[in-house]
Design a protein around this motif. Sequence first.
Motif, mmCIF file in Angstrom:
data_model
loop_
_atom_site.group_PDB
_atom_site.id
_atom_site.type_symbol
_atom_site.label_atom_id
_atom_site.label_comp_id
_atom_site.label_asym_id
_atom_site.label_seq_id
_atom_site.Cartn_x
_atom_site.Cartn_y
_atom_site.Cartn_z
ATOM 1 N N GLU A 111 -4.685 13.409 38.323
ATOM 2 C CA GLU A 111 -3.818 12.395 38.747
ATOM 3 C C GLU A 111 -3.329 11.227 37.529
ATOM 4 N N SER A 112 -4.428 10.811 36.968
ATOM 5 C CA SER A 112 -4.277 9.847 35.878
ATOM 6 C C SER A 112 -3.239 10.675 34.751
ATOM 7 N N LEU A 113 -3.598 11.894 34.433
ATOM 8 C CA LEU A 113 -3.023 12.577 33.321
ATOM 9 C C LEU A 113 -1.593 12.820 33.811
ATOM 10 N N PHE A 114 -1.576 13.279 35.296
ATOM 11 C CA PHE A 114 -0.063 13.541 35.411
ATOM 12 C C PHE A 114 0.847 12.330 35.467
ATOM 13 N N LYS A 115 0.196 11.073 35.578
ATOM 14 C CA LYS A 115 0.766 9.772 35.551
ATOM 15 C C LYS A 115 1.119 9.574 34.032
ATOM 16 N N GLN A 116 0.127 9.820 33.096
ATOM 17 C CA GLN A 116 0.329 9.714 31.921
ATOM 18 C C GLN A 116 1.450 10.152 31.254
ATOM 19 N N GLU A 117 1.592 11.614 31.623
ATOM 20 C CA GLU A 117 2.567 12.359 31.082
ATOM 21 C C GLU A 117 3.881 12.602 31.893
ATOM 22 N N ARG A 118 3.930 11.570 32.751
ATOM 23 C CA ARG A 118 5.137 11.699 33.764
ATOM 24 C C ARG A 118 6.379 11.684 33.185
ATOM 25 N N GLN A 119 6.584 10.949 31.811
ATOM 26 C CA GLN A 119 7.946 11.000 31.357
ATOM 27 C C GLN A 119 8.480 12.401 30.794
ATOM 28 N N LYS A 120 7.506 13.169 30.601
ATOM 29 C CA LYS A 120 7.835 14.522 29.938
ATOM 30 C C LYS A 120 7.845 15.580 31.238
ATOM 31 N N SER A 121 7.818 15.250 32.401
ATOM 32 C CA SER A 121 7.675 15.978 33.643
ATOM 33 C C SER A 121 8.992 16.030 34.563
ATOM 34 N N LYS A 122 9.333 17.159 35.221
ATOM 35 C CA LYS A 122 10.236 17.263 36.185
ATOM 36 C C LYS A 122 9.903 18.162 37.048
ATOM 37 N N GLY A 123 10.410 17.900 38.477
ATOM 38 C CA GLY A 123 10.345 18.880 39.464
ATOM 39 C C GLY A 123 11.432 19.499 39.756
ATOM 40 N N ILE A 124 11.344 20.780 39.668
ATOM 41 C CA ILE A 124 12.588 21.679 40.037
ATOM 42 C C ILE A 124 12.028 22.586 40.973
ATOM 43 N N LEU A 125 12.807 22.490 42.215
ATOM 44 C CA LEU A 125 12.590 23.283 43.325
ATOM 45 C C LEU A 125 12.853 24.783 43.135
ATOM 46 N N ASN A 126 12.014 25.460 43.521
ATOM 47 C CA ASN A 126 11.960 26.975 43.311
ATOM 48 C C ASN A 126 13.295 27.297 44.163
ATOM 49 N N GLY A 127 13.663 28.547 43.800
ATOM 50 C CA GLY A 127 14.770 29.294 44.381
ATOM 51 C C GLY A 127 14.231 30.772 45.033
ATOM 52 N N ILE A 128 15.083 31.237 45.737
ATOM 53 C CA ILE A 128 14.439 32.499 46.387
ATOM 54 C C ILE A 128 15.549 33.721 45.850
ATOM 55 N N ASP A 129 14.766 34.751 45.656
ATOM 56 C CA ASP A 129 15.560 35.927 45.202
ATOM 57 C C ASP A 129 16.594 36.659 46.060
ATOM 58 N N PHE A 130 17.686 36.115 46.377
ATOM 59 C CA PHE A 130 18.375 36.959 47.403
ATOM 60 C C PHE A 130 18.485 38.544 47.344
ATOM 61 N N GLU A 131 18.378 39.189 46.086
ATOM 62 C CA GLU A 131 18.450 40.716 46.173
ATOM 63 C C GLU A 131 17.243 41.177 46.741
ATOM 64 N N VAL A 132 16.068 40.151 46.804
ATOM 65 C CA VAL A 132 15.038 40.774 47.428
ATOM 66 C C VAL A 132 14.903 40.398 48.931
#
Length: 475
Positions: free
Chosen positions: A228-249
């Motif tokens: 937890e504390s490490l994630f907090k510390q590195e928060r400024q270089k972090s980004k949440g990107i929601l996965n997609g799904i492969d519509f071909e599959v």
Amino acid sequence: MEIIHIAAECYPVAKVGGLGDVVGALPKYQKGDGHLVKVIIPGYDTKFINDNKFDCVYNGFVKLANFNFPFSILKESPGQLGFELYLVAIPDLFDRKEVYGYEDDIERFLSFQMATLDWLTSREELPDVINCHDHHTGLIPFMMYNVPKYSKLSSVPTVITIHNSIYQGQFGFDKLYYLQEFDLSKIPLIEWDNRINSLASAIKCASAVSTVSPNYLNEINYSAYGLESLFKQERQKSKGILNGIDFEVWNPATDKMIAKNYSVKNLVKGKQENKKALCAEFNLDETKPLFSFIGRLLEEKGADLLPEVVGQALLENPKGINILILGSGKTSIENELSEIVESFAGNYNVFIGYNEALAHLIYAGSDFLLMPSRVEPCGLNQMYALRYGTIPIVRRTGGLKDTVVDFGDGGNGICHEQASVIDLCDSIGRAVLLFKDTKNTTKIRKLGMCIDHSWENVCLEYIKLYKLIKAKNES
Ligand code: ADP
């Protein structure tokens, strides 16, 4: 841009869970967007690898303690995946059936990472970005920036994408000598809680951290198995990107693994045909609402709740519902789920094992998909369910919170707060009532089928992140 993904899984080459789906899809869509994309994974003994042709592009030796493992880099030659696939073949360590679960997993994935870097260092050109996935590739950023042997790569920006922070690739300092020589004052960059921790090292050293959903990024600031504390510390270089799904599959209109193709226009009839096939296979009654679960049978997924939920839900809805489970994992959960089949025959069944085609048929033929997860960094199952007109029943956590809204709030699914038998059974009760309202059920199914979780948009977010760290590196 030349983008290199390094991971332990990649569908359809080797898949255990969502990591495989993502690494098999994101690169394809990045390539479609005009980039040069390579994926590097270990060369396992899988059907895809045995059935397809590969050309050797590099040979080398990887030194791990006193061992010198010969390795080859093999390129998939027909190029049928939509990106360039490279295997790191290390005969003694990776020509095995399973991806994980061996006593020497630390040695296996360390050699994989070092062999990969040996090869990338030997190339004339430098990639624009290296995207590592999960702890199996977590020491790569550290090695690129701190191990003299790989210094050629030290200017290349890296992203660590976290698909799951439970697994961290930790090991004792007694194995420090496995790594190539480096300045020992850099040890804090690989250390967490007095051990070498591959995931922690990646979070510290990579140019950027991405998680597979925005909500998971928020959650790991206060619940991340010690990080937890490490994630907090590195928060400024972090980004949440929601996965997609492969519509071909994952497309019910074209999916070759289901009994009858359908789209939003003929979803009621189409789903019924698939349900009929599924119920026939598992001795279930196709007229009753069918609740299914697909996934790893672990506490993390709330799978330990399922045996009691089956008993309780069938008690509350005597002979009124069907439950079907597909999964493998913890032996005690597998056994409990198998032992109750006889008591609830006709209303409940289970398939212990991994079966890709069956998973597709279950998404198509079920009415509701159960996801009582304690932890769900993104969760792809609920997105597949939505795509196939199956209503997800989820615990509000991680990516499930980002993708499923309760139908009571005008949404696409059924949600509850706690990973508990009571909460899940309450949701099943609500689903049974909803199922009787055919018009509303169909409306909710249609809403889910029309949601656009395609990779095209997600892919742009990754490219934006790569450009950002590349520009930072160059400035
Ligand atoms: P995780 O990666 O945590 O296991 P995800 O929801 O991100 O969970 O992805 C799970 C993927 O694995 C989905 O494609 C799902 O259909 C598949 N899957 C999980 N267990 C099985 C199984 N026993 N048989 C077939 N597919 C499975």
